[in-house]
Write an enzyme that holds these catalytic residues in place. Structure first.
Site, PDB file in Angstrom:
ATOM      1  N   MET A  30       9.126  -9.523  -9.665  1.00 17.17           N
ATOM      2  CA  MET A  30       9.834  -8.336 -10.159  1.00 17.17           C
ATOM      3  C   MET A  30      11.243  -8.749 -10.599  1.00 17.17           C
ATOM      4  O   MET A  30      12.143  -7.920 -10.684  1.00 17.17           O
ATOM      5  CB  MET A  30       9.886  -7.259  -9.076  1.00 17.17           C
ATOM      6  CG  MET A  30       8.479  -6.769  -8.710  1.00 17.17           C
ATOM      7  SD  MET A  30       8.424  -5.120  -8.050  1.00 17.17           S
ATOM      8  CE  MET A  30       9.349  -5.328  -6.547  1.00 17.17           C
ATOM      9  N   HIS A  37      11.408 -17.664  -5.375  1.00 15.18           N
ATOM     10  CA  HIS A  37      10.564 -17.552  -6.573  1.00 15.18           C
ATOM     11  C   HIS A  37      10.445 -18.916  -7.255  1.00 15.18           C
ATOM     12  O   HIS A  37       9.371 -19.293  -7.720  1.00 15.18           O
ATOM     13  CB  HIS A  37      11.192 -16.595  -7.595  1.00 15.18           C
ATOM     14  CG  HIS A  37      11.260 -15.170  -7.152  1.00 15.18           C
ATOM     15  ND1 HIS A  37      12.441 -14.526  -6.899  1.00 15.18           N
ATOM     16  CD2 HIS A  37      10.288 -14.249  -6.946  1.00 15.18           C
ATOM     17  CE1 HIS A  37      12.212 -13.277  -6.553  1.00 15.18           C
ATOM     18  NE2 HIS A  37      10.906 -13.077  -6.563  1.00 15.18           N
ATOM     19  N   GLU A 148       4.945 -16.280   1.260  1.00 16.95           N
ATOM     20  CA  GLU A 148       4.524 -15.795   2.586  1.00 16.95           C
ATOM     21  C   GLU A 148       5.552 -14.859   3.220  1.00 16.95           C
ATOM     22  O   GLU A 148       5.303 -14.321   4.281  1.00 16.95           O
ATOM     23  CB  GLU A 148       4.263 -16.984   3.520  1.00 16.95           C
ATOM     24  CG  GLU A 148       2.976 -17.718   3.183  1.00 16.95           C
ATOM     25  CD  GLU A 148       2.656 -18.839   4.147  1.00 16.95           C
ATOM     26  OE1 GLU A 148       3.542 -19.217   4.953  1.00 16.95           O
ATOM     27  OE2 GLU A 148       1.526 -19.353   4.077  1.00 16.95           O
ATOM     28  N   LYS A 149       6.714 -14.679   2.574  1.00 18.28           N
ATOM     29  CA  LYS A 149       7.657 -13.707   3.146  1.00 18.28           C
ATOM     30  C   LYS A 149       6.996 -12.326   3.141  1.00 18.28           C
ATOM     31  O   LYS A 149       7.126 -11.567   4.080  1.00 18.28           O
ATOM     32  CB  LYS A 149       8.978 -13.656   2.385  1.00 18.28           C
ATOM     33  CG  LYS A 149       9.982 -12.751   3.121  1.00 18.28           C
ATOM     34  CD  LYS A 149      11.324 -12.766   2.497  1.00 18.28           C
ATOM     35  CE  LYS A 149      11.416 -11.843   1.322  1.00 18.28           C
ATOM     36  NZ  LYS A 149      11.292 -10.402   1.689  1.00 18.28           N
ATOM     37  N   ASP A 150       6.261 -12.056   2.054  1.00 20.02           N
ATOM     38  CA  ASP A 150       5.467 -10.818   1.986  1.00 20.02           C
ATOM     39  C   ASP A 150       4.070 -11.148   2.513  1.00 20.02           C
ATOM     40  O   ASP A 150       3.094 -11.143   1.752  1.00 20.02           O
ATOM     41  CB  ASP A 150       5.407 -10.313   0.546  1.00 20.02           C
ATOM     42  CG  ASP A 150       6.782  -9.897   0.053  1.00 20.02           C
ATOM     43  OD1 ASP A 150       7.304  -8.893   0.542  1.00 20.02           O
ATOM     44  OD2 ASP A 150       7.341 -10.607  -0.801  1.00 20.02           O
ATOM     45  N   GLN A 153       1.382  -8.549   1.988  1.00 24.81           N
ATOM     46  CA  GLN A 153       1.011  -8.447   0.573  1.00 24.81           C
ATOM     47  C   GLN A 153       0.016  -9.554   0.209  1.00 24.81           C
ATOM     48  O   GLN A 153      -0.979  -9.317  -0.484  1.00 24.81           O
ATOM     49  CB  GLN A 153       2.266  -8.559  -0.301  1.00 24.81           C
ATOM     50  CG  GLN A 153       1.973  -8.735  -1.785  1.00 24.81           C
ATOM     51  CD  GLN A 153       3.217  -8.657  -2.634  1.00 24.81           C
ATOM     52  OE1 GLN A 153       3.672  -7.570  -2.979  1.00 24.81           O
ATOM     53  NE2 GLN A 153       3.789  -9.802  -2.999  1.00 24.81           N
ATOM     54  N   ARG A 187      16.505  -8.482  -2.516  1.00 25.56           N
ATOM     55  CA  ARG A 187      17.303  -7.408  -1.911  1.00 25.56           C
ATOM     56  C   ARG A 187      18.575  -7.923  -1.244  1.00 25.56           C
ATOM     57  O   ARG A 187      19.490  -7.136  -0.982  1.00 25.56           O
ATOM     58  CB  ARG A 187      16.472  -6.662  -0.871  1.00 25.56           C
ATOM     59  CG  ARG A 187      15.376  -5.826  -1.493  1.00 25.56           C
ATOM     60  CD  ARG A 187      14.413  -5.346  -0.428  1.00 25.56           C
ATOM     61  NE  ARG A 187      13.147  -4.985  -1.021  1.00 25.56           N
ATOM     62  CZ  ARG A 187      12.822  -3.770  -1.423  1.00 25.56           C
ATOM     63  NH1 ARG A 187      13.652  -2.788  -1.250  1.00 25.56           N
ATOM     64  NH2 ARG A 187      11.664  -3.532  -1.982  1.00 25.56           N
TER      65      ARG A 187
HETATM   66  O1  PAF Z   1       6.139  -9.525  -4.521  1.00 26.29           O
HETATM   67  C1  PAF Z   1       6.515  -8.950  -5.565  1.00 26.29           C
HETATM   68  O2  PAF Z   1       7.565  -9.275  -6.134  1.00 26.29           O
HETATM   69  C2  PAF Z   1       5.691  -7.816  -6.134  1.00 26.29           C
HETATM   70  O3  PAF Z   1       5.131  -7.047  -5.131  1.00 26.29           O
HETATM   71  C3  PAF Z   1       4.622  -8.295  -7.126  1.00 26.29           C
HETATM   72  C4  PAF Z   1       3.581  -9.166  -6.462  1.00 26.29           C
HETATM   73  C5  PAF Z   1       5.288  -9.069  -8.266  1.00 26.29           C
HETATM   74  C6  PAF Z   1       3.903  -7.080  -7.733  1.00 26.29           C
HETATM   75  O4  PAF Z   1       4.784  -6.240  -8.395  1.00 26.29           O
END
Ligand code: PAF
Length: 282
Positions: A30, A37, A148-150, A153, A187
């Site tokens: 995002m 990233h 893996e922070k998320d 997800q 964030r």
């Molecule tokens: O982890 C993120 O930044 C978002 O949830 C993703 C996977 C790009 C989906 O919008």
């Protein structure tokens, strides 16, 4: 590196590489890119002949309107960070390009998506699945990279790929931390200097809890973490759960699963931060 805004352009650019049999790696983001990233991007570039990075702030995964409005948008800086890394395509669509009409699909990967983030951010994972499934359809990558922070997800996306038979390999990459321990997050940019200092208590508590867990049970470790966060002025604990690494259900003992992880969400200065720590790895 090409900056592309439409699905049509993306498809035509990728069709050349695909018909040449090239492997495509994909890093969905995002934006507001940080070293976390970039680690995903570097891995994709190393493992694939073509790398696509998407930058799209997905409205359907925000259950809080002000969070969506305040989400940092830094496209120019992001493109500059990606430029030297060997990325082939940056895909930055407008909302109308991804959602020409409202996405009414409902994804349910219960119980993985109904605890923790799923419980406190209702609809969040549905939005994540909507956008990631669309992006997978658009890019059709061979491999896709997630941090893996998320952690939850990542588990939800693995479940989606499994359920929908997507021919994509999902690769989870370790959390990248600042030298002082803070988990990197877009964030973090919204934390004041003072709050950033306070936020360090989150990762430091998780690190200490790993040592604590060596000679204590799960319930005691939960109390240890909760107590430490609650006693820190400036932090508001949303949840801390110690769960198994696959279905993300709370465990009662360290013997209950081969992978055990502690996941936390905390508000600091109005910013919601998440982090996690592995207590046991298979
Ligand atoms: O982890 C993120 O930044 C978002 O949830 C993703 C996977 C790009 C989906 O919008």
């Amino acid at each position: 590196m090409r900056l592309i805004h439409t699905v049509e352009e993306l498809r035509s650019e990728l069709s050349v590489s695909k018909s040449a049999g090239k492997k495509v790696g994909f890093v969905p983001t995002m934006g507001a890119l940080h070293q976390g990233h970039l680690a995903l991007v570097n891995r994709s570039v190393a493992e694939n002949e073509v790398t696509v990075v998407s930058i799209f702030v997905n409205p359907t995964q925000f259950n809080d309107k002000s969070d969506l409005e305040n989400y940092p948008r830094t496209l120019e800086a992001d493109v500059q960070l990606l430029q030297p890394l060997g990325v082939d395509i940056v895909f930055n669509p407008l909302v109308g390009e991804v959602y020409p009409e409202p996405d009414t699909r409902v994804f349910d990967f219960s119980p993985i998506d109904s605890v923790m983030e799923g419980y406190y951010r209702p609809g969040h994972f549905n939005g994540v699945c909507q956008v990631v499934s669309k992006l997978f359809d658009m890019v059709q990558p061979h491999r896709a990279y997630f941090g893996e922070k998320d952690f939850q997800q990542l588990a939800v996306i693995r479940a989606m790929v499994n359920r929908l038979n997507y021919p994509v390999q999902i690769i989870g990459c370790p959390i990248v931390r600042e030298p002082d321990g803070l988990a990197m997050s877009s964030r973090n940019q919204r934390l004041s200097t003072e709050d950033r200092e306070i936020a360090l208590k989150i990762s430091h508590t998780l690190f200490k809890s790993c040592i604590f867990a060596e000679s204590n049970g799960v319930a005691e470790t939960v109390n240890f973490v909760e107590g430490s966060i609650i006693s820190q002025p400036g932090l508001t604990l949303e949840y801390f759960s110690i769960v198994d690494g696959d279905m993300l259900q709370p465990v009662k003992s360290w013997e209950e699963a081969s992978r055990i992880i502690g996941c936390i969400a905390v508000f600091c200065g109005g910013v919601r931060l998440i982090d996690n720590i592995k207590y046991k790895e298979a």
